[in-house]
Design an enzyme around this catalytic site. Structure first.
Site, PDB file in Angstrom:
ATOM      1  N   SER A 140      23.957  46.665  78.829  1.00  0.00           N
ATOM      2  CA  SER A 140      24.496  47.545  79.877  1.00  0.00           C
ATOM      3  C   SER A 140      24.628  46.799  81.209  1.00  0.00           C
ATOM      4  O   SER A 140      25.183  47.337  82.165  1.00  0.00           O
ATOM      5  CB  SER A 140      23.676  48.828  80.012  1.00  0.00           C
TER       6      SER A 140
ATOM      7  N   LYS B  81      26.082  60.504  83.961  1.00  0.00           N
ATOM      8  CA  LYS B  81      26.200  60.691  82.508  1.00  0.00           C
ATOM      9  C   LYS B  81      26.841  62.055  82.295  1.00  0.00           C
ATOM     10  O   LYS B  81      26.400  63.060  82.881  1.00  0.00           O
ATOM     11  CB  LYS B  81      24.822  60.648  81.834  1.00  0.00           C
TER      12      LYS B  81
ATOM     13  N   ASP C  50      20.891  53.993  87.070  1.00  0.00           N
ATOM     14  CA  ASP C  50      21.485  54.158  85.733  1.00  0.00           C
ATOM     15  C   ASP C  50      20.590  55.057  84.884  1.00  0.00           C
ATOM     16  O   ASP C  50      20.395  54.821  83.698  1.00  0.00           O
ATOM     17  CB  ASP C  50      21.627  52.748  85.102  1.00  0.00           C
TER      18      ASP C  50
ATOM     19  N   ALA D  10      14.447  49.633  83.802  1.00  0.00           N
ATOM     20  CA  ALA D  10      14.038  48.912  82.592  1.00  0.00           C
ATOM     21  C   ALA D  10      15.106  48.971  81.491  1.00  0.00           C
ATOM     22  O   ALA D  10      15.788  49.998  81.370  1.00  0.00           O
ATOM     23  CB  ALA D  10      12.732  49.512  82.069  1.00  0.00           C
ATOM     24  N   PRO D  11      15.290  47.886  80.715  1.00  0.00           N
ATOM     25  CA  PRO D  11      14.563  46.609  80.802  1.00  0.00           C
ATOM     26  C   PRO D  11      15.066  45.652  81.891  1.00  0.00           C
ATOM     27  O   PRO D  11      14.455  44.625  82.144  1.00  0.00           O
ATOM     28  CB  PRO D  11      14.792  46.011  79.414  1.00  0.00           C
ATOM     29  N   GLY D  12      16.210  45.964  82.540  1.00  0.00           N
ATOM     30  CA  GLY D  12      16.580  45.139  83.690  1.00  0.00           C
ATOM     31  C   GLY D  12      18.005  44.595  83.687  1.00  0.00           C
ATOM     32  O   GLY D  12      18.323  43.696  84.457  1.00  0.00           O
ATOM     33  N   GLY D  13      18.881  45.170  82.852  1.00  0.00           N
ATOM     34  CA  GLY D  13      20.272  44.689  82.819  1.00  0.00           C
ATOM     35  C   GLY D  13      20.972  44.810  84.169  1.00  0.00           C
ATOM     36  O   GLY D  13      21.731  43.916  84.569  1.00  0.00           O
TER      37      GLY D  13
ATOM     38  N   ASP E 253      10.667  51.930  87.495  1.00  0.00           N
ATOM     39  CA  ASP E 253      10.713  52.450  86.119  1.00  0.00           C
ATOM     40  C   ASP E 253       9.314  52.373  85.530  1.00  0.00           C
ATOM     41  O   ASP E 253       8.593  51.387  85.758  1.00  0.00           O
ATOM     42  CB  ASP E 253      11.679  51.604  85.258  1.00  0.00           C
TER      43      ASP E 253
HETATM   44  C1  LIG Z   1      19.656  53.679  80.583  1.00  0.00           C
HETATM   45  S1  LIG Z   1      18.103  53.095  80.995  1.00  0.00           S
HETATM   46  C2  LIG Z   1      18.434  51.891  82.214  1.00  0.00           C
HETATM   47  C3  LIG Z   1      18.982  50.612  81.664  1.00  0.00           C
HETATM   48  C4  LIG Z   1      19.116  49.556  82.731  1.00  0.00           C
HETATM   49  N1  LIG Z   1      20.141  49.898  83.709  1.00  0.00           N
HETATM   50  C5  LIG Z   1      19.485  48.221  82.109  1.00  0.00           C
HETATM   51  O1  LIG Z   1      20.628  47.768  82.312  1.00  0.00           O
HETATM   52  O2  LIG Z   1      18.635  47.617  81.467  1.00  0.00           O
HETATM   53  C6  LIG Z   1      17.410  54.379  81.941  1.00  0.00           C
HETATM   54  C7  LIG Z   1      16.009  54.100  82.429  1.00  0.00           C
HETATM   55  O3  LIG Z   1      15.673  55.123  83.364  1.00  0.00           O
HETATM   56  C8  LIG Z   1      14.281  55.309  83.317  1.00  0.00           C
HETATM   57  N2  LIG Z   1      13.952  56.609  83.943  1.00  0.00           N
HETATM   58  C9  LIG Z   1      14.376  57.839  83.592  1.00  0.00           C
HETATM   59  N3  LIG Z   1      13.858  58.764  84.427  1.00  0.00           N
HETATM   60  C10 LIG Z   1      13.091  58.089  85.325  1.00  0.00           C
HETATM   61  C11 LIG Z   1      12.319  58.485  86.440  1.00  0.00           C
HETATM   62  N4  LIG Z   1      12.220  59.763  86.813  1.00  0.00           N
HETATM   63  N5  LIG Z   1      11.673  57.534  87.137  1.00  0.00           N
HETATM   64  C12 LIG Z   1      11.777  56.218  86.794  1.00  0.00           C
HETATM   65  N6  LIG Z   1      12.515  55.797  85.748  1.00  0.00           N
HETATM   66  C13 LIG Z   1      13.154  56.723  85.024  1.00  0.00           C
HETATM   67  C14 LIG Z   1      13.954  55.230  81.841  1.00  0.00           C
HETATM   68  O4  LIG Z   1      12.593  54.874  81.674  1.00  0.00           O
HETATM   69  C15 LIG Z   1      14.919  54.131  81.358  1.00  0.00           C
HETATM   70  O5  LIG Z   1      14.275  52.880  81.310  1.00  0.00           O
END
Ligand SMILES: C[S@@+](CC[C@H](N)C(=O)[O-])C[C@H]1O[C@@H](n2cnc3c(N)ncnc32)[C@H](O)[C@@H]1O
Length: 358
Positions: free
Chosen positions: A186, A303, A274, A219-222, A238
């Site tokens: 992503s 989303k 994201d 997470a994971p950090g993309g 995260d």
């Molecule tokens: C789609 S993933 C993000 C992927 C990231 N952009 C990448 O490129 O690796 C969404 C992330 O949002 C985090 N998340 C969802 N709700 C959250 C919250 N209230 N506080 C912190 N993190 C949250 C989830 O743990 C998940 O790791």
């Protein structure tokens, strides 16, 4: 007589959203027309009721204003049952009746059928371009982009778009290669989002070496990876684990906190988000950050639910705009259903007044 259609390319499955948006643009300009949007085809045909409305529409359309379209043009002719041993001559005949173009794109749709034409379109592009140049139908001073969109190997639409108001990329797709060391695929969504939604000038402002960024739901950090690559010092929020290699760069500080309540001690240059959350919750969170001048630039995903996606996006963006106007803040925004986006759109907001300390 039916008017020549305007063609809008979109992600297959989003034809009705693209059609609803184009209809809204026409209505906002007091123009009347109707859409023909077949599911999963990857495009929409839009017909104006009369020639003068069509000309007006052509003059006001700009790809940056259309969220669900990747590319567009005004089709001037449709060729069916073309002879397979000479597809160039009938195209040249049509083009000699059109205004001169600066360049040509041989395109196909992003649908299953469309993608099967990809190899052919690539191969056909050079001989067609050479023939058009020989006939002076492509000229340095041309104001338009010529589009030849193949719907089948013997069937194409031919038309024009203004150079500055359409995409220079075939089908409006910016093809990017995932970096080998990025923590997730992503990462490409943010890379494309930055390149498509933020002007070069604003990218320079946002991504100056040593600038600061926040990634909500990192997470994971993309996405964090893209910010670090562009020279930012990033706070990643995260509860989940961040990629070890990315953390080893020492350009990332990881906060295992709730992204809906965490705020930075000082304003930052760039905020990204994201999270897979209800779009209205994300929109309110982004409004809060911008309203409080906690960031200059914000880029985030909404989303989308399965139905009425255009309306949902319009409502969320409207909500942010309203809050910024109430706070007397001047802003810029742009949004796009990017090639790397699936059931989501990417939105960019920038505050016009300087809020960051550096
Ligand atoms: C789609 S993933 C993000 C992927 C990231 N952009 C990448 O490129 O690796 C969404 C992330 O949002 C985090 N998340 C969802 N709700 C959250 C919250 N209230 N506080 C912190 N993190 C949250 C989830 O743990 C998940 O790791």
């Amino acid at each position: 007589m039916q008017q020549a259609p305007f063609i809008f390319f979109c992600r297959p499955g989003f034809e009705s959203d693209c059609a609803a948006e184009v209809q809204a643009i026409a209505t906002a300009h007091d123009l009347a027309g109707y859409a023909n949007a077949q599911p999963e085809t990857g495009y929409v045909r839009y017909y104006m009721f009369d020639q003068s409305s069509a000309e007006e529409f052509f003059g006001l359309l700009d790809l940056v204003d259309i969220i669900f379209a990747r590319q567009w043009f005004w089709a001037k002719a449709e060729l069916e049952d073309m002879p397979l041993d000479d597809r160039i001559s009938p195209i040249i005949d049509i083009c000699s009746e059109l205004s001169s173009a600066k360049n040509v794109l041989v395109e196909h749709l992003d649908s299953g059928d469309g993608r099967e034409l990809s190899k052919f379109c690539k191969k056909f592009s050079t001989p067609l371009t050479i023939s058009l140049e020989k006939q002076n139908l492509i000229q340095e001073e041309g104001e338009f982009r010529l589009h030849v969109l193949f719907l089948a190997n013997d069937h194409c639409l031919i038309g024009l778009s203004p150079l500055e108001c359409s995409s220079p990329h075939k089908g409006g797709i910016l093809r990017l290669k995932a970096p080998k060391d990025a923590p997730s695929r992503s990462t490409l969504k943010l890379d494309e989002g930055i390149q498509v939604l933020i002007s070069r000038k604003q990218q320079k402002d946002a991504f100056r070496l040593g600038n600061t960024g926040v990634d909500l739901g990192a997470a994971p950090g993309g996405w964090t990876y893209q910010l670090v690559e562009r020279g930012l010092q990033v706070s990643a929020i995260d509860n989940g684990p961040m990629d070890k290699k990315l953390m080893a760069t020492e350009h990332v500080e990881h906060f295992k906190e709730n992204a809906f309540t965490w705020l930075p001690k000082k304003p930052v240059n760039v905020l990204v988000c994201d999270m897979v959350e209800k779009p209205s919750l994300v929109a309110n969170l982004m409004a809060e950050w911008l309203e409080g001048s906690h960031t200059q630039h914000a880029i985030f995903n909404l989303k989308l639910p399965m139905k009425k996606r255009f309306q949902e996006v319009a409502d969320c963006i409207g909500l942010i705009c309203e809050r910024l106007e109430d706070a007397d803040l001047d802003y810029f925004w742009q949004a796009k259903h990017l090639y790397h986006d699936r059931e989501e759109v990417t939105v960019y907001f920038r505050l016009k007044t300087r809020v960051t300390p550096n």
